[in-house]
Design a protein around this motif. Structure first.
Motif, PDB file in Angstrom:
ATOM      1  N   TYR A   1       0.774  -1.121  -0.076  1.00  0.00           N
ATOM      2  CA  TYR A   1      -0.165  -0.153   0.059  1.00  0.00           C
ATOM      3  C   TYR A   1       0.810   1.489  -0.833  1.00  0.00           C
ATOM      4  CZ  TYR A   1       0.305   0.228   5.288  1.00  0.00           C
ATOM      5  OH  TYR A   1       1.314   0.606   6.830  1.00  0.00           O
ATOM      6  N   THR A   2       2.031   0.901   0.537  1.00  0.00           N
ATOM      7  CA  THR A   2       2.798   2.236   0.617  1.00  0.00           C
ATOM      8  C   THR A   2       3.101   2.835  -0.914  1.00  0.00           C
ATOM      9  OG1 THR A   2       4.724   0.783   1.213  1.00  0.00           O
ATOM     10  CG2 THR A   2       4.077   2.462   3.178  1.00  0.00           C
TER      11      THR A   2
ATOM     12  N   PHE B   1       0.153   4.799  -2.364  1.00  0.00           N
ATOM     13  CA  PHE B   1       0.194   5.652  -2.349  1.00  0.00           C
ATOM     14  C   PHE B   1       0.644   7.081  -2.913  1.00  0.00           C
ATOM     15  CE2 PHE B   1      -3.419   5.793   0.428  1.00  0.00           C
ATOM     16  CZ  PHE B   1      -3.337   4.849   1.509  1.00  0.00           C
TER      17      PHE B   1
ATOM     18  N   VAL C   1      -0.310   6.803  -6.252  1.00  0.00           N
ATOM     19  CA  VAL C   1      -0.871   8.310  -6.392  1.00  0.00           C
ATOM     20  C   VAL C   1      -0.998   9.627  -6.237  1.00  0.00           C
ATOM     21  CG1 VAL C   1      -3.228   9.097  -5.155  1.00  0.00           C
ATOM     22  CG2 VAL C   1      -3.216   6.566  -5.244  1.00  0.00           C
TER      23      VAL C   1
ATOM     24  N   LEU D   1      -4.587   7.191 -11.807  1.00  0.00           N
ATOM     25  CA  LEU D   1      -5.083   8.010 -10.748  1.00  0.00           C
ATOM     26  C   LEU D   1      -6.454   6.918 -10.873  1.00  0.00           C
ATOM     27  CD1 LEU D   1      -4.685  10.224  -8.559  1.00  0.00           C
ATOM     28  CD2 LEU D   1      -5.559  11.364  -9.899  1.00  0.00           C
ATOM     29  N   ASP D   2      -7.315   6.995 -11.498  1.00  0.00           N
ATOM     30  CA  ASP D   2      -8.264   5.857 -11.429  1.00  0.00           C
ATOM     31  C   ASP D   2      -8.008   4.572 -11.002  1.00  0.00           C
ATOM     32  OD1 ASP D   2     -10.293   7.595 -14.080  1.00  0.00           O
ATOM     33  OD2 ASP D   2     -10.184   8.134 -12.258  1.00  0.00           O
TER      34      ASP D   2
ATOM     35  N   CYS E   1      -6.396   4.870  -7.109  1.00  0.00           N
ATOM     36  CA  CYS E   1      -7.814   5.102  -6.454  1.00  0.00           C
ATOM     37  C   CYS E   1      -8.688   3.649  -6.331  1.00  0.00           C
ATOM     38  CB  CYS E   1      -8.189   5.587  -6.679  1.00  0.00           C
ATOM     39  SG  CYS E   1      -6.990   7.591  -6.492  1.00  0.00           S
TER      40      CYS E   1
ATOM     41  N   ILE F   1      -7.164   1.017  -3.888  1.00  0.00           N
ATOM     42  CA  ILE F   1      -7.620   1.613  -2.671  1.00  0.00           C
ATOM     43  C   ILE F   1      -8.364   1.268  -2.268  1.00  0.00           C
ATOM     44  CG2 ILE F   1      -6.738   3.201  -1.057  1.00  0.00           C
ATOM     45  CD1 ILE F   1      -4.303   4.414  -2.785  1.00  0.00           C
ATOM     46  N   ALA F   2      -9.802   1.492  -3.201  1.00  0.00           N
ATOM     47  CA  ALA F   2     -10.716   1.261  -2.624  1.00  0.00           C
ATOM     48  C   ALA F   2     -11.190   0.092  -2.289  1.00  0.00           C
ATOM     49  CB  ALA F   2     -12.292   2.230  -3.398  1.00  0.00           C
TER      50      ALA F   2
ATOM     51  N   ILE G   1     -10.321  -1.340   1.194  1.00  0.00           N
ATOM     52  CA  ILE G   1     -11.012  -0.841   2.084  1.00  0.00           C
ATOM     53  C   ILE G   1     -12.775  -1.538   2.027  1.00  0.00           C
ATOM     54  CG2 ILE G   1     -12.167   1.356   2.972  1.00  0.00           C
ATOM     55  CD1 ILE G   1     -10.091   2.993   1.730  1.00  0.00           C
ATOM     56  N   LYS G   2     -12.868  -2.087   0.752  1.00  0.00           N
ATOM     57  CA  LYS G   2     -14.724  -2.314   1.250  1.00  0.00           C
ATOM     58  C   LYS G   2     -14.319  -4.038   1.737  1.00  0.00           C
ATOM     59  CE  LYS G   2     -15.843  -0.514  -3.838  1.00  0.00           C
ATOM     60  NZ  LYS G   2     -15.910  -1.055  -4.974  1.00  0.00           N
ATOM     61  N   GLY G   3     -15.583  -3.418   2.468  1.00  0.00           N
ATOM     62  CA  GLY G   3     -15.332  -4.701   3.125  1.00  0.00           C
ATOM     63  C   GLY G   3     -15.165  -5.276   4.419  1.00  0.00           C
ATOM     64  N   LYS G   4     -14.499  -3.706   4.549  1.00  0.00           N
ATOM     65  CA  LYS G   4     -13.167  -4.044   6.126  1.00  0.00           C
ATOM     66  C   LYS G   4     -14.494  -2.849   7.252  1.00  0.00           C
ATOM     67  CE  LYS G   4      -9.118  -5.633   4.427  1.00  0.00           C
ATOM     68  NZ  LYS G   4      -9.173  -5.674   3.360  1.00  0.00           N
TER      69      LYS G   4
ATOM     70  N   ILE H   1      -9.349  -1.372   9.118  1.00  0.00           N
ATOM     71  CA  ILE H   1      -8.757  -0.358   8.123  1.00  0.00           C
ATOM     72  C   ILE H   1      -8.191  -0.121   8.623  1.00  0.00           C
ATOM     73  CG2 ILE H   1      -9.371   1.829   6.660  1.00  0.00           C
ATOM     74  CD1 ILE H   1     -12.856   0.682   6.460  1.00  0.00           C
TER      75      ILE H   1
ATOM     76  N   PHE I   1      -3.752   0.280   7.164  1.00  0.00           N
ATOM     77  CA  PHE I   1      -3.401   1.268   6.605  1.00  0.00           C
ATOM     78  C   PHE I   1      -2.134   2.324   7.940  1.00  0.00           C
ATOM     79  CE2 PHE I   1      -4.343   0.766   2.388  1.00  0.00           C
ATOM     80  CZ  PHE I   1      -5.736   1.242   2.314  1.00  0.00           C
TER      81      PHE I   1
END
Lengths: 685, 116
Positions: free
Chosen positions: B62-63, B66, B69, B81-82, B85, B88-89, B92-95, B100, B104
């Motif tokens: 994840y670093t 970022f 990004v 970018l899309d 992003c 990353i989304a 995040i989903k489902g957590k 989360i 991160f």
């Protein structure tokens, strides 16, 4: 003069670069110390999360993609909470106490849903709008006020005038609404979508006000507004020329309305279910009109015959959706011929009609883009006919063969082999279907999401084993399948992990073991019907309570469950909204007390024939603040005074109550009048 | 593909371009960005293959994500970018909030009372 040349600067501010490798063993010790020092320094640097490096607009960009889990994101830290608050677009209010605070916090919302918020009335709206800064109204585009029976025309007008950008309003099921409320709605000049289903008081005058005031209207639904007549529809057709979607179901309009509607040049979807005064003459007007028509629904129009439907079809060869449920008795030869030209047809629903193999063959040969076919309760559906349809229509996703009793495994196998994209298959009462056909289904239709096998006596445990191969299954109905037992249920529980709705009505051989398997395997279940499964005991119910997402639970007439099981459900199933305990006679006060205390999300409860006492009933009705529908027939331990007290305590909030008719003259008329005045319906059993 | 680079090229007279300053982009990340741009500009791969390659490309720590990004934002490359992003989304989903925060490494977790 040469300008200074810009340097190519692939610079690396990273500290990793400074970790030089040891150059020689002599200075190795010093380097190791250096290494450790740098490492600690980096640790210190990285203890601040990389998330903080992201600017707000980047955070918003990521947030936009996380749609359903915004709640989790919001709770992570203050920064996320702030960003989420500023970008939140929709909100659905559940308790009126929080309304003002929430609206001030989320000032950028575009959609406001007040339909499940009790006690929204003129006073509440007036407070909302007068309180300090009302900048939450400036962006609102969509207002959902469905069933908000307490809100009157004064409050409605205030709310609408405060929202200048309003585009969509839903006031369906506000049964008391009439012309004054329609006048309030007409203040929304930019209105594009309006849903006025069941606003029983609206007449032609109200409709005229809306037609004149909201000329940009694109979508209008007037189901059940019985006072509207041809005059209103005529004015509507002259003023709202942008209309694309119109629903006039159950209105007392005649063929003259259809003459006016035919002049709407942009109309794409026209729904007229149950318009029993409209006949073929009206449909003939549509033949030359509405050039962009894509979908038509003439279900339950008794006076429509095949030639009327043929007129509509002949004029619109681009038709995509045709609904003629329960209105024709059979399809005439010219109509069948007409079907040959409809090559773009996606959806055909002809429930209740007499069909033949020939008709189904025509459909299979000509309507190649068919995605949904509805033949529920059709006479004359045979294996051959089905085979001819599905071999031509390979893209079929939804097939409804409810009550087509002649269907056997041969047809099911052909369906499975021809339609790999099948998502929904309804076979209610097709009792000749057995595990042989379902074996093919489990093999080939792996995208299957919905399967209805209610009353299919041929379904047994082996059939369930084969069906469980469809791991995408979301809705499964096995009501009245008396031959299935815990073994079959265990197969389903193991493999169909995405299951959200399961109907096991009267599956009497299901017991605690099957339910234990279900609770571990299908943890996304939201609707579960176990009515009359009389082998179930508290142990099974305790397993069910582990289903955290459960919102609808039906447990009618299960003799062995007691308060112990109900307590477990009340405490653990936090989302429980709909509970049916009719005839569960072993549940006593302690179970209901647990419900009153823990089940705060309950919206509907059926406690008829249960053993609850006066004071617990009162506690239940007053404590459950979201309760909207309660069935309290024949509560033997409750006295009339106790019942009156309980009714008084929920008077402003509740919307429907069912009581036994013998009490009609025992309950004080004062209570009955108050209930009536507050918009609450009492039904007498 | 990069609007920043494009703007830089357009503003500086052609014969004087020797180098473009990208002070906020680290060398490892710039390598990845160049790899992405090269792959997307070459017409060799079909759309489906390109999507699979994108998924592989975004499957990093994840670093790095970022950093990508920030770099894509600075260099103004919208499709990258899309992609990042979106990745990353998806992470995040489902957590739950705790998960989360753990994922991160977010330290200042505050428990907020929710109204709804």
């Amino acid at each position: 003069m040469n300008p200074t040349k810009p340097r190519c600067n692939f610079n690396s501010p990273s500290l990793f670069r400074s970790l030089t490798k040891p150059k020689s063993t002599q200075i190795q010790n010093i380097n190791i110390l250096f290494f450790i020092f740098i490492y600690l320094f980096i640790e210190l640097m990285l203890s601040e999360s990389v998330f903080c490096l992201l600017t707000e607009d980047l955070l918003i960009r990521i947030l936009d993609r996380v749609n359903s889990d915004r709640k989790s994101l919001r709770l992570v830290c203050k920064e996320f909470h702030r960003v989420e608050s500023t970008t939140r677009k929709t909100i659905r209010i559940l308790r009126i106490e929080f309304l003002l605070g929430l609206l001030q916090k989320y000032c950028n919302i575009e959609s406001l849903d007040l339909s499940v918020c009790p006690r929204i009335d003129d006073g509440a709206v007036s407070v909302l709008l007068s309180h300090g800064s009302v900048n939450w109204t400036r962006r609102i585009k969509r207002l959902v006020l469905s069933r908000a029976t307490g809100l009157g025309y004064v409050g409605l007008e205030m709310l609408i005038r405060a929202c200048p950008l309003l585009e969509a309003v839903d006031v369906s099921h506000c049964c008391g609404y009439g012309d004054r409320e329609a006048s309030a709605l007409s203040c929304a000049v930019r209105l594009r979508e309006l849903n006025m289903d069941k606003c029983l008081g609206v007449t032609d005058i109200g409709l005229a006000k809306i037609a004149v005031g909201c000329s940009k209207l694109e979508s209008l639904s007037l189901k059940w507004c019985l006072e509207i007549s041809d005059l209103g529809i005529d004015l509507l057709s002259k003023k709202c020329l942008e209309l694309k979607f119109l629903d006039v179901s159950y209105l007392k309009v005649t063929s003259e309305s259809l003459r006016s509607i035919a002049s709407l040049l942009k109309l794409e979807v026209f729904i007229m279910v149950g318009c029993y005064l409209v006949d073929d003459v009206g449909l003939r007007f549509l033949e030359k009109g509405c050039p962009l028509l894509k979908a038509i629904d003439v279900s339950r129009c008794n006076c429509v015959s095949p030639s009327g439907l043929l007129s509509v079809i002949s004029g619109h060869e681009g038709l995509e959706q045709m609904d003629a449920r329960y209105c024709l008795s059979e399809l005439s030869a010219p109509l069948i011929n007409g079907l040959k030209n409809l090559n773009h047809l996606n959806i055909i629903r002809i429930n209740g009609v007499r069909v033949s193999d020939f008709i189904l063959q025509i459909i299979g040969t000509n309507c190649k883009s068919l995605v949904e076919l509805g033949l529920s309760k059709c006479i004359g559906v045979t294996n051959m006919g089905i085979m001819q349809v599905v071999s031509g229509c390979g893209n079929l996703k939804t097939l409804d063969l409810t009550c087509c009793r002649s269907i056997t495994d041969v047809a099911i196998s052909t369906i499975a082999n021809s339609c790999p994209n099948l998502a929904c298959l309804k076979l209610e009462s097709c009792d000749m279907v057995t595990e042989v056909g379902l074996y093919q289904l489990g093999l080939s239709c792996l995208m299957l999401e919905e399967l209805d096998l209610t009353d299919c006596s041929g379904v047994n445990d082996i059939a369930l084993k084969y069906i469980s191969r469809c791991s995408e299954l979301v809705r499964l109905k096995l009501g009245l399948c008396t031959n299935i037992s815990d073994i079959g249920l265990a197969h389903i529980a193991c493999n169909c992990t995405k299951l959200t709705e399961l109907d096991l009505y009267r599956c009497v051989r299901i017991g605690d073991d099957g339910l234990a398997a279900l609770a571990t395997g299908c943890n996304k279940l939201t609707m579960l019907n176990l009515s009359y499964c009389n082998r179930m005991t508290d142990t099974g119910l305790k397993c069910i309570s582990n289903l955290g997402e459960l919102s609808d639970l039906e447990l009618r007439a299960i003799p062995n469950i007691t308060s112990i099981g109900i307590k477990a459900v009340a405490i653990n199933c936090k989302r429980l909204a709909n509970l049916d305990l009719k005839h569960c006679e072993k549940i006593n006060d302690s179970g209901f007390w647990a419900l009153a205390f823990y089940a705060q999300n309950l919206l509907q409860i059926n406690m008829s024939y249960c053993n609850v006492s006066d004071h617990v009933l009162c506690l239940l009705m007053s404590n459950l603040k979201r309760l909207q529908d309660a069935k309290l027939v024949h509560l033997t331990n409750v006295t009339v005074q106790g019942l009156e007290l309980a009714l008084r305590s929920c008077c402003g909030r509740i919307k429907k109550v069912k009581l036994q008719s013998s009490l009609r003259f025992s309950i004080s008329s004062e209570i009955l009048e108050t209930f009536n005045a507050r918009g609450c319906k009492i039904r007498w059993d | 593909m990069s609007k920043t680079v494009k703007d830089a090229i357009e503003t500086i007279p052609t014969d004087e371009i020797n180098s473009i300053s990208l002070s906020l982009v680290r060398s490892e990340i710039l390598t990845k960005v160049i790899e992405y741009c090269k792959k997307h500009n070459s017409a060799q791969m079909s759309d489906v293959d390109l999507m699979d390659w994108d998924v592989e490309f975004a499957n990093v720590h994840y670093t790095t994500l970022f950093d990508l990004v920030l770099s894509a934002n600075y260099m103004n490359i919208n499709c990258l970018l899309d992609l990042v992003c979106g990745k990353i989304a998806d992470m995040i989903k489902g957590k739950t909030p705790g998960e989360i925060a753990k994922l991160f490494d977010i330290k200042d977790v505050s428990t907020y009372e929710e109204d709804n």
